[in-house]
Design a protein around this motif. Structure first.
Motif, mmCIF file in Angstrom:
data_model
loop_
_atom_site.group_PDB
_atom_site.id
_atom_site.type_symbol
_atom_site.label_atom_id
_atom_site.label_comp_id
_atom_site.label_asym_id
_atom_site.label_seq_id
_atom_site.Cartn_x
_atom_site.Cartn_y
_atom_site.Cartn_z
ATOM 1 N N GLY A 123 5.419 10.887 -0.967
ATOM 2 C CA GLY A 123 5.556 11.115 0.456
ATOM 3 C C GLY A 123 6.860 11.441 1.073
ATOM 4 N N PRO A 124 7.068 11.937 2.319
ATOM 5 C CA PRO A 124 8.250 12.107 3.092
ATOM 6 C C PRO A 124 9.147 10.830 3.025
ATOM 7 C CG PRO A 124 6.244 12.749 4.227
ATOM 8 C CD PRO A 124 5.869 12.128 2.996
ATOM 9 N N TRP A 179 -6.080 5.830 5.925
ATOM 10 C CA TRP A 179 -6.015 4.421 5.906
ATOM 11 C C TRP A 179 -6.920 3.797 7.062
ATOM 12 C CZ3 TRP A 179 -3.882 2.407 1.630
ATOM 13 C CH2 TRP A 179 -3.099 3.021 0.787
ATOM 14 N N LYS A 235 -2.658 16.840 1.293
ATOM 15 C CA LYS A 235 -1.295 16.834 0.736
ATOM 16 C C LYS A 235 -0.945 15.637 0.050
ATOM 17 C CE LYS A 235 0.515 20.644 2.607
ATOM 18 N NZ LYS A 235 1.019 20.867 3.877
ATOM 19 N N GLY A 236 -1.958 14.607 -0.311
ATOM 20 C CA GLY A 236 -1.839 13.584 -0.720
ATOM 21 C C GLY A 236 -1.554 12.157 0.058
ATOM 22 N N MET A 237 -1.618 12.101 1.298
ATOM 23 C CA MET A 237 -1.472 11.093 2.011
ATOM 24 C C MET A 237 -2.842 10.372 2.353
ATOM 25 S SD MET A 237 -0.092 8.841 3.996
ATOM 26 C CE MET A 237 -0.163 7.735 5.655
ATOM 27 N N PRO A 238 -3.370 9.372 2.006
ATOM 28 C CA PRO A 238 -4.713 8.913 1.979
ATOM 29 C C PRO A 238 -4.905 8.433 3.633
ATOM 30 C CG PRO A 238 -3.403 7.529 0.273
ATOM 31 C CD PRO A 238 -2.579 8.414 0.959
ATOM 32 N N VAL A 293 -3.424 12.898 5.442
ATOM 33 C CA VAL A 293 -3.099 14.130 5.215
ATOM 34 C C VAL A 293 -3.750 14.244 3.832
ATOM 35 C CG1 VAL A 293 -2.031 16.158 5.556
ATOM 36 C CG2 VAL A 293 -1.224 14.111 6.541
ATOM 37 N N ASN A 353 0.760 -1.376 0.113
ATOM 38 C CA ASN A 353 0.029 0.118 0.037
ATOM 39 C C ASN A 353 0.787 1.356 0.064
ATOM 40 O OD1 ASN A 353 -2.901 -1.171 0.625
ATOM 41 N ND2 ASN A 353 -1.635 -2.171 2.204
ATOM 42 N N CYS A 354 2.136 1.289 0.477
ATOM 43 C CA CYS A 354 2.802 2.503 0.776
ATOM 44 C C CYS A 354 3.832 2.780 -0.401
ATOM 45 C CB CYS A 354 3.245 2.615 2.183
ATOM 46 S SG CYS A 354 2.169 1.844 3.396
ATOM 47 N N THR A 408 -1.480 9.532 12.082
ATOM 48 C CA THR A 408 -1.188 10.148 10.568
ATOM 49 C C THR A 408 -1.454 9.066 9.649
ATOM 50 O OG1 THR A 408 0.772 11.307 11.422
ATOM 51 C CG2 THR A 408 0.288 11.175 9.197
ATOM 52 N N TRP A 421 9.941 14.795 10.984
ATOM 53 C CA TRP A 421 8.536 14.324 10.876
ATOM 54 C C TRP A 421 7.783 15.461 10.874
ATOM 55 C CZ3 TRP A 421 7.355 9.315 10.533
ATOM 56 C CH2 TRP A 421 8.415 8.385 10.815
ATOM 57 N N ILE A 422 6.731 15.695 9.854
ATOM 58 C CA ILE A 422 5.958 16.713 9.735
ATOM 59 C C ILE A 422 4.872 16.594 10.742
ATOM 60 C CG2 ILE A 422 4.387 17.977 8.067
ATOM 61 C CD1 ILE A 422 5.635 16.375 5.801
ATOM 62 N N HIS A 423 4.477 15.370 11.175
ATOM 63 C CA HIS A 423 3.128 15.084 12.075
ATOM 64 C C HIS A 423 3.418 14.369 13.250
ATOM 65 C CE1 HIS A 423 0.729 16.717 8.514
ATOM 66 N NE2 HIS A 423 1.230 15.976 7.650
ATOM 67 N N CYS A 430 4.259 5.621 -2.989
ATOM 68 C CA CYS A 430 4.704 7.113 -2.612
ATOM 69 C C CYS A 430 5.969 7.342 -1.553
ATOM 70 C CB CYS A 430 3.428 7.764 -1.828
ATOM 71 S SG CYS A 430 1.870 7.981 -2.888
ATOM 72 N N HIS A 431 6.376 6.131 -0.626
ATOM 73 C CA HIS A 431 7.173 6.335 -0.023
ATOM 74 C C HIS A 431 8.153 5.464 -0.235
ATOM 75 C CE1 HIS A 431 4.988 8.741 3.192
ATOM 76 N NE2 HIS A 431 3.857 7.939 2.824
HETATM 77 C C1 HEC Z 1 -0.498 8.307 -2.715
HETATM 78 C C2 HEC Z 1 0.475 8.801 -1.898
HETATM 79 C C3 HEC Z 1 0.759 8.049 -0.644
HETATM 80 C C4 HEC Z 1 0.557 6.945 -0.166
HETATM 81 C C5 HEC Z 1 0.142 5.329 -1.093
HETATM 82 C C6 HEC Z 1 0.703 6.718 1.322
HETATM 83 N N1 HEC Z 1 1.221 7.845 1.552
HETATM 84 FE FE1 HEC Z 1 2.069 8.252 3.558
HETATM 85 N N2 HEC Z 1 2.174 10.464 2.952
HETATM 86 C C7 HEC Z 1 1.857 10.899 1.893
HETATM 87 C C8 HEC Z 1 2.502 11.902 1.780
HETATM 88 C C9 HEC Z 1 2.322 13.169 0.431
HETATM 89 C C10 HEC Z 1 2.488 12.508 3.011
HETATM 90 C C11 HEC Z 1 2.995 13.850 3.628
HETATM 91 C C12 HEC Z 1 1.834 14.526 4.106
HETATM 92 C C13 HEC Z 1 2.093 15.743 4.282
HETATM 93 O O1 HEC Z 1 2.659 16.694 3.853
HETATM 94 O O2 HEC Z 1 1.371 16.554 5.386
HETATM 95 C C14 HEC Z 1 2.776 11.317 3.755
HETATM 96 C C15 HEC Z 1 2.899 11.370 5.164
HETATM 97 C C16 HEC Z 1 2.989 10.101 5.728
HETATM 98 C C17 HEC Z 1 3.311 9.935 7.251
HETATM 99 C C18 HEC Z 1 4.006 11.088 8.106
HETATM 100 C C19 HEC Z 1 5.358 11.559 7.668
HETATM 101 C C20 HEC Z 1 5.722 12.462 8.565
HETATM 102 O O3 HEC Z 1 6.845 13.303 8.189
HETATM 103 O O4 HEC Z 1 4.846 13.064 9.590
HETATM 104 C C21 HEC Z 1 3.549 8.665 7.326
HETATM 105 C C22 HEC Z 1 3.901 8.156 8.773
HETATM 106 C C23 HEC Z 1 3.064 7.850 6.270
HETATM 107 N N3 HEC Z 1 2.844 8.736 5.345
HETATM 108 C C24 HEC Z 1 2.956 6.472 6.333
HETATM 109 C C25 HEC Z 1 2.269 6.055 5.269
HETATM 110 C C26 HEC Z 1 1.869 4.299 5.132
HETATM 111 C C27 HEC Z 1 2.199 3.483 6.518
HETATM 112 C C28 HEC Z 1 1.357 4.242 3.980
HETATM 113 C C29 HEC Z 1 0.882 2.945 3.680
HETATM 114 C C30 HEC Z 1 -0.139 2.379 4.527
HETATM 115 C C31 HEC Z 1 1.422 5.427 3.215
HETATM 116 N N4 HEC Z 1 1.805 6.441 3.963
HETATM 117 C C32 HEC Z 1 0.837 5.558 2.018
HETATM 118 C C33 HEC Z 1 1.567 9.995 0.393
HETATM 119 C C34 HEC Z 1 1.420 8.833 0.562
#
Ligand code: HEC
Length: 190
Positions: free
Chosen positions: A115-116, A148, A143-146, A140, A101-102, A135, A123-125, A105-106
């Motif tokens: 994603g970051p 979950w 910002k594009g973070m779904p 978020v 799933n992740c 988070t 950490w942003i959050h 973007c990550h």
């Molecule tokens: C579609 C793209 C996308 C997917 C898929 C995604 N993320 Fe993210 N994620 C992001 C973005 C963009 C951010 C930054 C949000 C912001 O700038 O506030 C983020 C931020 C985060 C953060 C916070 C980082 C911080 O610096 O605070 C975490 C933890 C995280 N994601 C975990 C996950 C996990 C675990 C999954 C899978 C279950 C996942 N992400 C799937 C795009 C994605």
């Protein structure tokens, strides 16, 4: 207008020598058509439907069924979340969730792309297990973070959180530049 040798009525137009008969629609067809027109306001305006359920009730029932099938991850405390940090089986399960799933973007190594970077000290959050859990659950969206929480099971969120924390300090090659604020290494521990 009729045609020579044929007393069936013709339409009074002719294009490139082509004429057409003025055949009426069959009566059964017209009747059916009228019935469908009459049915529309009846269907839309009557408050109750077949079985005496209104459309609003049907909507509420469907939403309730969806929510029952996709339970929101329960609100967790720092202690409840902390249990999963560093646990080998949670990390192994979390890796599967992360890869499925992740990574888009990550990145597979957590180094970040859309994603970051999830492996550094920034950490942003928030860097605590609870903050990371929140988070992931709430996302978020802007910002594009779904979010979950609705897509993964509560235990999958717990384990993917544990996996994310296990990536801390792994120094992947070519990581995304730091985003957010510096959190001490201590903060990422339970
Ligand atoms: C579609 C793209 C996308 C997917 C898929 C995604 N993320 Fe993210 N994620 C992001 C973005 C963009 C951010 C930054 C949000 C912001 O700038 O506030 C983020 C931020 C985060 C953060 C916070 C980082 C911080 O610096 O605070 C975490 C933890 C995280 N994601 C975990 C996950 C996990 C675990 C999954 C899978 C279950 C996942 N992400 C799937 C795009 C994605």
């Amino acid at each position: 207008m009729t045609r020579a040798g044929d007393d069936r009525p013709m339409m009074d137009h002719e294009y490139d020598g082509i004429q057409e008969y003025d055949n009426p629609m069959p009566r059964w067809w017209l009747l059916l058509f009228a019935v469908t027109i009459v049915f529309v306001p009846v269907y839309y305006l009557l408050p109750s439907d077949i079985g005496n359920i209104t459309k609003a009730d049907m909507y509420t029932q469907e939403i309730a069924a969806f929510n029952a099938a996709h339970p929101e991850a329960p609100k967790m405390t720092a202690e409840q979340v902390g249990v999963f940090v560093g646990k080998a089986d949670a990390i192994a399960d979390g890796k599967v969730v992360f890869m499925a799933n992740c990574v888009a973007c990550h990145r597979a190594d957590g180094g970040g792309q859309i994603g970051p970077n999830l492996t550094d000290d920034f950490w942003i959050h928030g860097a605590t297990p609870l903050a990371i859990h929140t988070t992931i659950t709430e996302g978020v969206l802007a910002k594009g973070m779904p979010p979950w929480g609705k897509m993964l099971k509560p235990e999958q969120i717990n384990s993917v959180m544990a996996y994310v924390i296990s990536l801390h300090g792994s120094h992947p090659t070519n990581p995304k530049e730091p985003q957010g604020i510096l959190a001490t290494a201590e903060a990422a521990k339970p």
